[in-house]
Structures are given as C-alpha cells and as structure tokens.
Design an enzyme around this catalytic site. Structure first.
Site, PDB file in Angstrom:
ATOM      1  N   LYS A 246      49.537  58.433 -12.530  1.00  0.00           N
ATOM      2  CA  LYS A 246      49.721  58.734 -11.070  1.00  0.00           C
ATOM      3  C   LYS A 246      51.024  58.857 -10.653  1.00  0.00           C
ATOM      4  CE  LYS A 246      45.988  56.613  -9.724  1.00  0.00           C
ATOM      5  NZ  LYS A 246      45.727  56.144 -10.760  1.00  0.00           N
TER       6      LYS A 246
ATOM      7  N   ASP B  88      54.307  56.797 -22.702  1.00  0.00           N
ATOM      8  CA  ASP B  88      53.257  56.427 -22.309  1.00  0.00           C
ATOM      9  C   ASP B  88      52.284  56.787 -23.297  1.00  0.00           C
ATOM     10  OD1 ASP B  88      50.466  56.149 -21.424  1.00  0.00           O
ATOM     11  OD2 ASP B  88      51.182  56.822 -19.112  1.00  0.00           O
TER      12      ASP B  88
ATOM     13  N   VAL C 106      59.163  49.786  -9.594  1.00  0.00           N
ATOM     14  CA  VAL C 106      57.885  49.845  -8.517  1.00  0.00           C
ATOM     15  C   VAL C 106      56.591  49.439  -8.932  1.00  0.00           C
ATOM     16  CG1 VAL C 106      59.358  51.185  -6.818  1.00  0.00           C
ATOM     17  CG2 VAL C 106      57.702  52.305  -8.240  1.00  0.00           C
ATOM     18  N   ALA C 107      56.448  49.199 -10.023  1.00  0.00           N
ATOM     19  CA  ALA C 107      55.332  48.932 -10.713  1.00  0.00           C
ATOM     20  C   ALA C 107      54.645  47.399 -10.458  1.00  0.00           C
ATOM     21  CB  ALA C 107      55.401  49.035 -12.138  1.00  0.00           C
ATOM     22  N   ARG C 108      54.996  46.408 -11.309  1.00  0.00           N
ATOM     23  CA  ARG C 108      54.847  44.960 -11.408  1.00  0.00           C
ATOM     24  C   ARG C 108      55.973  44.338 -11.891  1.00  0.00           C
ATOM     25  NH1 ARG C 108      51.876  46.351  -8.072  1.00  0.00           N
ATOM     26  NH2 ARG C 108      49.803  45.825  -7.599  1.00  0.00           N
TER      27      ARG C 108
ATOM     28  N   ASP D  15      61.157  46.537  -6.539  1.00  0.00           N
ATOM     29  CA  ASP D  15      60.243  46.260  -5.355  1.00  0.00           C
ATOM     30  C   ASP D  15      59.207  45.247  -5.751  1.00  0.00           C
ATOM     31  OD1 ASP D  15      59.069  47.222  -2.948  1.00  0.00           O
ATOM     32  OD2 ASP D  15      57.337  48.037  -4.030  1.00  0.00           O
TER      33      ASP D  15
ATOM     34  N   GLU E 246      55.803  36.639  -6.176  1.00  0.00           N
ATOM     35  CA  GLU E 246      56.102  37.241  -4.818  1.00  0.00           C
ATOM     36  C   GLU E 246      55.606  36.402  -3.715  1.00  0.00           C
ATOM     37  OE1 GLU E 246      54.411  41.156  -4.746  1.00  0.00           O
ATOM     38  OE2 GLU E 246      55.848  41.684  -6.239  1.00  0.00           O
TER      39      GLU E 246
ATOM     40  N   HIS F 171      58.178  44.632  -2.042  1.00  0.00           N
ATOM     41  CA  HIS F 171      56.975  45.175  -2.454  1.00  0.00           C
ATOM     42  C   HIS F 171      56.315  45.922  -1.351  1.00  0.00           C
ATOM     43  CE1 HIS F 171      52.947  44.662  -5.217  1.00  0.00           C
ATOM     44  NE2 HIS F 171      53.099  45.837  -4.717  1.00  0.00           N
ATOM     45  N   LEU F 172      57.109  47.199  -1.206  1.00  0.00           N
ATOM     46  CA  LEU F 172      57.008  48.059  -0.195  1.00  0.00           C
ATOM     47  C   LEU F 172      56.538  49.275  -0.723  1.00  0.00           C
ATOM     48  CD1 LEU F 172      60.166  47.833   2.327  1.00  0.00           C
ATOM     49  CD2 LEU F 172      57.929  46.814   2.504  1.00  0.00           C
TER      50      LEU F 172
ATOM     51  N   ALA G  38      53.749  51.105  -1.397  1.00  0.00           N
ATOM     52  CA  ALA G  38      52.503  51.551  -1.002  1.00  0.00           C
ATOM     53  C   ALA G  38      52.781  51.452   0.762  1.00  0.00           C
ATOM     54  CB  ALA G  38      51.318  50.687  -1.206  1.00  0.00           C
TER      55      ALA G  38
HETATM   56  N1  NAD Z   1      55.156  48.888  -5.438  1.00  0.00           N
HETATM   57  C1  NAD Z   1      53.849  49.151  -5.127  1.00  0.00           C
HETATM   58  O1  NAD Z   1      53.601  49.084  -3.937  1.00  0.00           O
HETATM   59  C2  NAD Z   1      52.983  49.901  -5.990  1.00  0.00           C
HETATM   60  C3  NAD Z   1      52.160  51.028  -5.434  1.00  0.00           C
HETATM   61  C4  NAD Z   1      51.484  51.693  -6.161  1.00  0.00           C
HETATM   62  C5  NAD Z   1      51.378  51.443  -7.445  1.00  0.00           C
HETATM   63  N2  NAD Z   1      51.932  50.431  -7.958  1.00  0.00           N
HETATM   64  C6  NAD Z   1      52.102  50.271  -9.533  1.00  0.00           C
HETATM   65  O2  NAD Z   1      52.358  51.086 -10.143  1.00  0.00           O
HETATM   66  C7  NAD Z   1      51.769  50.942 -11.474  1.00  0.00           C
HETATM   67  C8  NAD Z   1      51.500  52.658 -11.956  1.00  0.00           C
HETATM   68  O3  NAD Z   1      50.247  52.708 -10.768  1.00  0.00           O
HETATM   69  P1  NAD Z   1      49.325  54.404 -11.036  1.00  0.00           P
HETATM   70  O4  NAD Z   1      48.604  54.343  -9.996  1.00  0.00           O
HETATM   71  O5  NAD Z   1      50.477  55.224 -11.506  1.00  0.00           O
HETATM   72  O6  NAD Z   1      48.562  53.837 -12.294  1.00  0.00           O
HETATM   73  P2  NAD Z   1      47.933  54.807 -13.424  1.00  0.00           P
HETATM   74  O7  NAD Z   1      46.886  54.000 -14.103  1.00  0.00           O
HETATM   75  O8  NAD Z   1      47.521  56.159 -12.888  1.00  0.00           O
HETATM   76  O9  NAD Z   1      49.360  54.980 -14.378  1.00  0.00           O
HETATM   77  C9  NAD Z   1      49.564  53.709 -15.267  1.00  0.00           C
HETATM   78  C10 NAD Z   1      50.008  54.574 -16.538  1.00  0.00           C
HETATM   79  O10 NAD Z   1      50.857  53.567 -17.531  1.00  0.00           O
HETATM   80  C11 NAD Z   1      50.336  53.756 -18.684  1.00  0.00           C
HETATM   81  N3  NAD Z   1      50.439  52.581 -19.596  1.00  0.00           N
HETATM   82  C12 NAD Z   1      49.600  51.897 -19.829  1.00  0.00           C
HETATM   83  N4  NAD Z   1      50.173  50.965 -20.842  1.00  0.00           N
HETATM   84  C13 NAD Z   1      51.446  51.448 -20.953  1.00  0.00           C
HETATM   85  C14 NAD Z   1      52.376  51.137 -22.029  1.00  0.00           C
HETATM   86  N5  NAD Z   1      52.620  49.774 -22.593  1.00  0.00           N
HETATM   87  N6  NAD Z   1      53.568  51.702 -21.857  1.00  0.00           N
HETATM   88  C15 NAD Z   1      53.635  52.741 -21.062  1.00  0.00           C
HETATM   89  N7  NAD Z   1      52.895  53.323 -20.512  1.00  0.00           N
HETATM   90  C16 NAD Z   1      51.476  52.528 -20.305  1.00  0.00           C
HETATM   91  C17 NAD Z   1      48.749  54.406 -18.585  1.00  0.00           C
HETATM   92  O11 NAD Z   1      48.546  55.070 -19.694  1.00  0.00           O
HETATM   93  C18 NAD Z   1      48.961  55.154 -17.459  1.00  0.00           C
HETATM   94  O12 NAD Z   1      49.320  56.468 -17.585  1.00  0.00           O
HETATM   95  C19 NAD Z   1      50.604  49.986 -11.249  1.00  0.00           C
HETATM   96  O13 NAD Z   1      51.266  48.845 -12.013  1.00  0.00           O
HETATM   97  C20 NAD Z   1      50.543  49.671  -9.904  1.00  0.00           C
HETATM   98  O14 NAD Z   1      50.324  48.674  -9.519  1.00  0.00           O
HETATM   99  C21 NAD Z   1      52.881  49.856  -7.368  1.00  0.00           C
HETATM  100  O1  3PG Z   2      49.355  48.236  -6.702  1.00  0.00           O
HETATM  101  C1  3PG Z   2      49.335  48.664  -5.692  1.00  0.00           C
HETATM  102  O2  3PG Z   2      48.532  49.441  -5.088  1.00  0.00           O
HETATM  103  C2  3PG Z   2      50.492  48.390  -4.704  1.00  0.00           C
HETATM  104  O3  3PG Z   2      51.371  47.543  -5.583  1.00  0.00           O
HETATM  105  C3  3PG Z   2      50.436  48.115  -3.558  1.00  0.00           C
HETATM  106  O4  3PG Z   2      49.966  46.660  -3.112  1.00  0.00           O
HETATM  107  P1  3PG Z   2      50.070  46.396  -1.595  1.00  0.00           P
HETATM  108  O5  3PG Z   2      48.615  46.809  -1.235  1.00  0.00           O
HETATM  109  O6  3PG Z   2      50.049  44.909  -1.717  1.00  0.00           O
HETATM  110  O7  3PG Z   2      50.899  47.040  -0.938  1.00  0.00           O
END
Ligand code: NAD
Ligand code: 3PG
Length: 641
Positions: free
Chosen positions: A248, A268, A327-329, A353, A358, A377-378, A380
């Site tokens: 997403k 992916d 911005v993932a993990r 991020d 953390e 971690h901003l 969201a």
């Molecule tokens: N920084 C933030 O505040 C924040 C906000 C939202 C999401 N996130 C993080 O962003 C990441 C993605 O969120 P999302 O909503 O797009 O999730 P999502 O599940 O829609 O997308 C994750 C994608 O990663 C793919 N994937 C899984 N294993 C993989 C690998 N080994 N190599 C490559 N791709 C792989 C999956 O197939 C999927 O399409 C999550 O880790 C989520 O926690 C962080």
């Molecule tokens: O995975 C998430 O949705 C984001 O990392 C957001 O995390 P937070 O709710 O702690 O801001």
C-alpha cells in the site's frame, strides 16, 4: 483437565467419565460468551454477526456512558496536556452497566475515542512500563496500542483470558506477539489503510529533504552560518528509485515519485506484476533493485525474512552513492552496517523515520551521522491519518467485542461476510453437536479423533468449513476443560490437546439453497454412556440439521429423531410400546419439569425406540432416578446443551 498441554491425548477428567457434571455454570458462560468475546451482550449463545462497513452512528445503539466513566476519563485524559498515568484510582473491570473496559495505551484520535466511549469504559493510560501494563491487563477486555507498546507473551499470560482483542491503531503488528495472542484466543486487529497516504507523503518528504539537505541546512543557518556551497543537493528527476516492498505505502510512493520525474522500479516477491505494470513500474529481483537504484525507499514489513535484510552483504552490492529512505521498520536495516556503508561512501545519505530501538540511544552513531536525516517515527502522524486510524481501529475493536469477525483480523481466518451470513445457523448447530457428542462419551482412552461429515447438495469444494470446525471443537472442548475456544485458537487448542478433527464432505441430493444439509459428528475409540448412540463400527454418531433456521438433532446412533437443540435433553432407549410418552411425561410433570418437545424414533416396530425429550428445567436426581426405574426404559442419559 487431566491432559496437560504437552499430553498427546485428550483425556476426560474422572467426573466427566462417570457422570457429566451439571453444566449450568457452563451454560450461563456459554450464553455470555460470544464467539470472539466474553463481553458482548450476546443475544444467543454464539453471537456471530457480520462486520461489513460500519458507520459511526451504529455505536449510538450501545449503552450510554455512565457518569462514573465520564469522571474517570476526565481524570486520565486531557486534550493536549501530557497524558497522565493512572495509579490504580479506577475500579477494575467492567462498569456498573456491565460494559467492557477498553485500555488505550497510546495517543489515539478523538473521533476513535468517541466511538469507544459509546460502547465501553475507556481508560487512556500512556507510557505504561511493561510491569504497569501487566498489572492492568487482567482487568481489561480490549487493549488499543500504536507502535510504542510491546504486547508480549507475558501480557497475554497475565491477562488470564480476559483480554479478548488487541487493536493496533496502525499497520505494523511487529510489536504484538501474535503467536501468544493466538494461543490465548485473543483476536488481533489492525487499521491497515488509514495511514497509507501519510506514510507515503512522509517518504516523499524525506526523499526531497535528504536530496536537498533541508534538515542540515536548517540546523546550519540556525547556528548562525550561511553555507550555500556546503549544501548543494542532488536532483530527483531522471534518477532511479527502487521501491522495496510494493504494497500500500510502496505503491503510493511509486506513484508520487513518477510525478517527480523519477524512473521507478520495485522489488516485492509477493506483488502482482500486472499491478506494477499498470503503474509503469517494473518488478525486479532484490539484487537487481539494489544494484540499479540511485534511491532506495523501504516499504516492507519487519518479518524474520526481512530482519536486517539491508546488511553488509547488501550494501556491498549497491551502486556507490546510493541514498536510502526508511519509513517502514528500523529492523529491516542492520544499523551498524549502515553506519559502515555511510562512512565508506557506499551510501551517500540516509533518511530514517524508524529505528531498531525506539527511541534510539541519544549517542547513536547512526542518528548523529552528518549524512543522516531523522524523524521520530512520524510516518503516520498527520491529523487526518490519526483520525482515520482511530476510527478504523475503534470500529474494529467494538466489532470484535460484539462478536463480529473483524475484516482486519490479523490472527484469525477471514471468512467473507456472505459466507458468514449463510453459515450462521449451522455455526450454532455445529457447537451444539460437539457439546452433545462429548456428553455421550463415558470414558475409555480419551477422545483422540473426531470425524465430521458435512452433507450438501453443493460441490464439495464450495463449503468453507473453518468456522464449523472451530465451533465443533469449541463444543467438544469447552465443557470438559478450562479452555476458552474461539475461531482464533480452535485449531491450535485442538492440536495441543491431541484432538484430531477429520472432515469429510459428501454431496447429496438436497436443496442447493442451503450450504449444508446435515452435519454428522462421530467419535471413535471411546465408551459411550448411551449405547444406542453407537453405530456398527463402534463410533458414537449423532447428526443434526437446520430446519427453518433452527438447529435440530436428527439422528442418534442409527435412530432417527427430530428435536430442537436447545435447553436440556433426555435421551431414552425403551421398548417400543404404548404409553411410554405419557409415563415419562407424568414423572417430569410431577416434578414440575416442563417438557418443550418430544420425538420418538424407532428401528423395528414394537422392539426398540429412542425418545428424545426436551426439557426447560434441569431435572433433579430423584426425577431422573424415577425415569430410570420405568421397566420398559432400557437406558437413558440427561444432556445439557
Ligand atoms: N513510519 C510509519 O509511521 C509507517 C506508517 C505506515 C506503515 N509503516 C510501515 O510500512 C510498511 C509497509 O506498510 P504497508 O501498509 O504498505 O503494508 P503492505 O502490507 O500493504 O505492504 C508491504 C509489502 O511488502 C511486501 N513484502 C513482504 N516481504 C517482502 C520482502 N522480503 N521483500 C520485499 N517486499 C516484501 C509485501 O508483499 C507487501 O506488498 C510496514 O512495515 C508498516 O509497518 C510505517
Ligand atoms: O505501522 C504503522 O502503522 C506505523 O508505523 C505507525 O505507527 P504509529 O501508530 O506508532 O505512529
């Protein structure tokens, strides 16, 4: 429960083997327990409802907030003031109206809190230590967290079964021990969509800020300097961005980056190539992506596979001068390796991020690195995303507490709403049959294998039996153990107890309108306290059907009967002779036990018959003894459904 979780066999406690205990307490428990919740005011023993798109107004139907709750909330919440910790001032458990307690352990948008307050007693207690969370958890029905609360195995253990749902107000559930949640039958739901755009926008913000040294230049000018030559950046247009994780957030980042004139590729392993192609994005291998990219933007979840996937080895394969946004993990990067790669110049810059720990240590070499831009971690954290996430998670949690199968369940099988609605009466039937079958077992080597046969007019593949199987498991296990079974933990608990459920689907000539014609539950290698329930191959066998929406018992052993599966049931095998119905009816009447229905099934006329008698009250011992003393009654059993 005689069998421990490590036991390979599912054994009855002696009390069950000899005489089935009065299950009135169990019945009342069953009435209160919904399939996923102990807290819903369930209308039926199994409150299983649909979770379609839910409007906020529906929560208006929930009981109103009591003054006590309002006072409590005022004492622990304030609009912008730092959240305070409760030090045990609030009474534990549900409020006086019996509403569930929902603990919110991190800041949640007001709109979501309103939804929750319309349903239960809400406590907002932020910055709890692990010990404080554990001390609190056995008094709450639902817990709502963001990424900052670690919901560990210890949390589920100390909840002692009360915690029914954990709501993650966001996407990543790496801070929740899903295995432990499943083992303890706790549903985990998340809010996977409402912060997608916010995270993607933050990714783009970091991309642009990093490329143009915005943070560094800002710090420099605030320090009284004017360093125009030092902060010459790099352009984005024409550069290749590799989106690592095309889900997403990743695909929203890709869309926006294309708008900036970048060439976008993605890696992916699970993303459909046609979705990428439709956006003009080529899916490539991991090695190809990291070797080609000028910019890498990370968007995969943290899993055992992605843990430190960006390590020394990966950095070695990257194009010199690559720039990385995360911005993932934090855990997907080996942070020490990244520092080495930054020092050697392989990585020119990084914008982060998220961090492995953390908040990161203040002396972190990575955070302090001059070529690194950081935010706490901003991703969201926009007003819009937080309101959206709060509503999304509040509705999912309220739905789960109401016994609905949440659309965003993380650790339970998803059953599509149309399937769910069709199966609803069969779900009740399945649990009743399991409950009835287990009460027919007298002892032996313990129940090890249960055969379930579903007959249907439909194709054998056209039946999702996970729910039915879970309910049969619930019916079998709950009367004889302290386990609480729901869709989350049914298969796990059965396995732990050495109970094997084998399912068969048989196509029959019946109405294709119904998904199931009949359900047969068969238990082998056990003794029965009602020999007539045993068929030739030695199995205890019962069958039920749904008629006019009501679950009915239609077969006991090889005797056909037709009784509604509700209340209490007396099964008698007797000589098929006139006057038997009146005789037993009189005994029950004399002892003020009301008969709700009777059904007689026989094999050979004037030989043997089975009488199934539904009774509203539980007859006392004396009444049951009198029935047993009737000469023509060969055997009988009292069953509680
Ligand atoms: N920084 C933030 O505040 C924040 C906000 C939202 C999401 N996130 C993080 O962003 C990441 C993605 O969120 P999302 O909503 O797009 O999730 P999502 O599940 O829609 O997308 C994750 C994608 O990663 C793919 N994937 C899984 N294993 C993989 C690998 N080994 N190599 C490559 N791709 C792989 C999956 O197939 C999927 O399409 C999550 O880790 C989520 O926690 C962080
Ligand atoms: O995975 C998430 O949705 C984001 O990392 C957001 O995390 P937070 O709710 O702690 O801001």
């Amino acid at each position: 429960m005689a069998a421990s979780s490590s036991s390979a066999k599912f054994i009855f406690p002696p009390s069950i083997s000899s005489s089935f205990p009065s299950s009135s307490s169990h019945r009342s428990k069953s009435k209160l327990l919904s399939f996923l919740s102990t807290t819903a005011a369930a209308a039926s023993p199994i409150s299983l409802k649909l979770s379609r798109s839910r409007s906020r107004s529906r929560c208006g139907h929930a009981p109103r907030r009591s003054p006590i709750v309002a006072t409590t909330l005022r004492s622990v919440e304030s609009a912008e003031a730092p959240p305070s910790k409760s030090r045990g001032a609030e009474p534990a458990g549900a409020d006086s109206a019996g509403r569930p307690t929902i603990l919110v352990s991190e800041k949640l948008g007001e709109a979501g809190l309103e939804v929750l307050r319309g349903y239960g007693r809400v406590e907002c207690l932020y910055d709890l230590s692990p010990e404080e969370l554990c001390a609190k958890i056995s008094a709450v029905d639902a817990l709502i967290v963001r990424s900052g609360t670690k919901v560990t195995r210890q949390v589920f253990e100390t909840a002692k079964g009360r915690l029914k749902v954990v709501g993650r107000a966001g996407v990543g559930i790496d801070n929740v021990d899903l295995q432990a949640a499943t083992e303890y039958g706790c549903l985990v739901v998340n809010a996977p969509t409402a912060n997608t755009v916010a995270a993607a926008e933050h990714g783009i913000a970091l991309l642009a800020a990093m490329a143009r040294n915005v943070a560094q230049a800002d710090a420099s000018i605030k320090a009284g300097k004017w360093e125009r030559n030092k902060y010459v950046g790099v352009s984005l247009v024409g550069k290749t961005l590799a989106v690592m994780g095309f889900g997403k957030v990743g695909s929203e980042v890709a869309r926006r980056s294309k708008g900036l004139g970048m060439t976008v590729i993605a890696h992916d392993p699970y993303a459909p190539a046609d979705r990428a192609r439709a956006m003009g994005v080529e899916l490539v291998s991991f090695d190809q992506a990291i070797a080609t990219a000028d910019f890498l933007s990370l968007h995969m979840p943290l899993t055992p596979t992605t843990d430190k996937i960006f390590n020394d080895n990966a950095f070695l394969k990257m194009k010199k001068g690559v720039r990385i946004i995360n911005v993932a993990r934090g855990g997907v990067i080996d942070e020490d390796a990244l520092v080495r790669a930054l020092d050697s110049g392989v990585v020119a810059q990084a914008a982060l991020d998220v961090f492995t720990k953390e908040p990161p240590p203040t002396d972190s070499k990575l955070v302090q690195h001059p070529n690194v831009t950081v935010t706490p971690h901003l991703g969201a954290s926009t007003k819009e995303a937080q309101e959206g996430v709060a509503i999304e998670i509040a509705e999912a949690v309220v739905g789960a507490l109401n016994g609905e199968l949440a659309a965003t369940a993380v650790n339970a099988p998803m059953v599509p709403p149309d399937v769910l609605s069709e199966l609803a009466p069969y779900v009740v039937l399945a649990e009743k049959l399991g409950r009835l079958a287990v009460q027919l077992v007298a002892g032996g080597r313990g129940i090890q294998s249960v055969r379930v046969i579903y007959t249907s007019a439909r194709d054998t593949d056209d039946l999702d039996t996970r729910l039915l199987r879970a309910m049969i498991t619930k019916g079998i296990i709950e009367p004889i153990s302290a386990s609480y079974i729901n869709l989350v933990n049914a298969d796990y608990t059965a396995k732990q107890k050495g109970l094997r459920i084998v399912e068969e689907r048989v196509r029959v000539d019946a109405s294709p309108e119904s998904p199931v014609d009949s359900i047969q539950v068969k238990i082998s290698n056990v003794e029965s306290k009602f020999a007539s329930a045993v068929i030739e191959n030695g199995e205890i066998s019962i069958e039920g059907k749904v008629k006019d929406g009501i679950p009915r018992l239609t077969c006991v052993g090889s005797f056909g009967v037709d009784v509604s599966l509700e209340g209490n049931l007396i099964l008698c095998r007797q000589v098929d002779q006139p006057g038997m119905i009146g005789c037993v009816g009189n005994i029950l009447g004399e002892h003020n036990v009301n008969v709700s229905f009777m059904s007689v099934g026989r094999t050979v006329r004037r030989k043997h018959a089975i009488m199934a008698i539904g009774v509203d009250e539980e007859p006392n011992k004396e009444t049951l003894n009198k029935i047993g003393e009737v000469p023509a009654i060969e055997e009988f059993v009292f069953l509680n459904l």
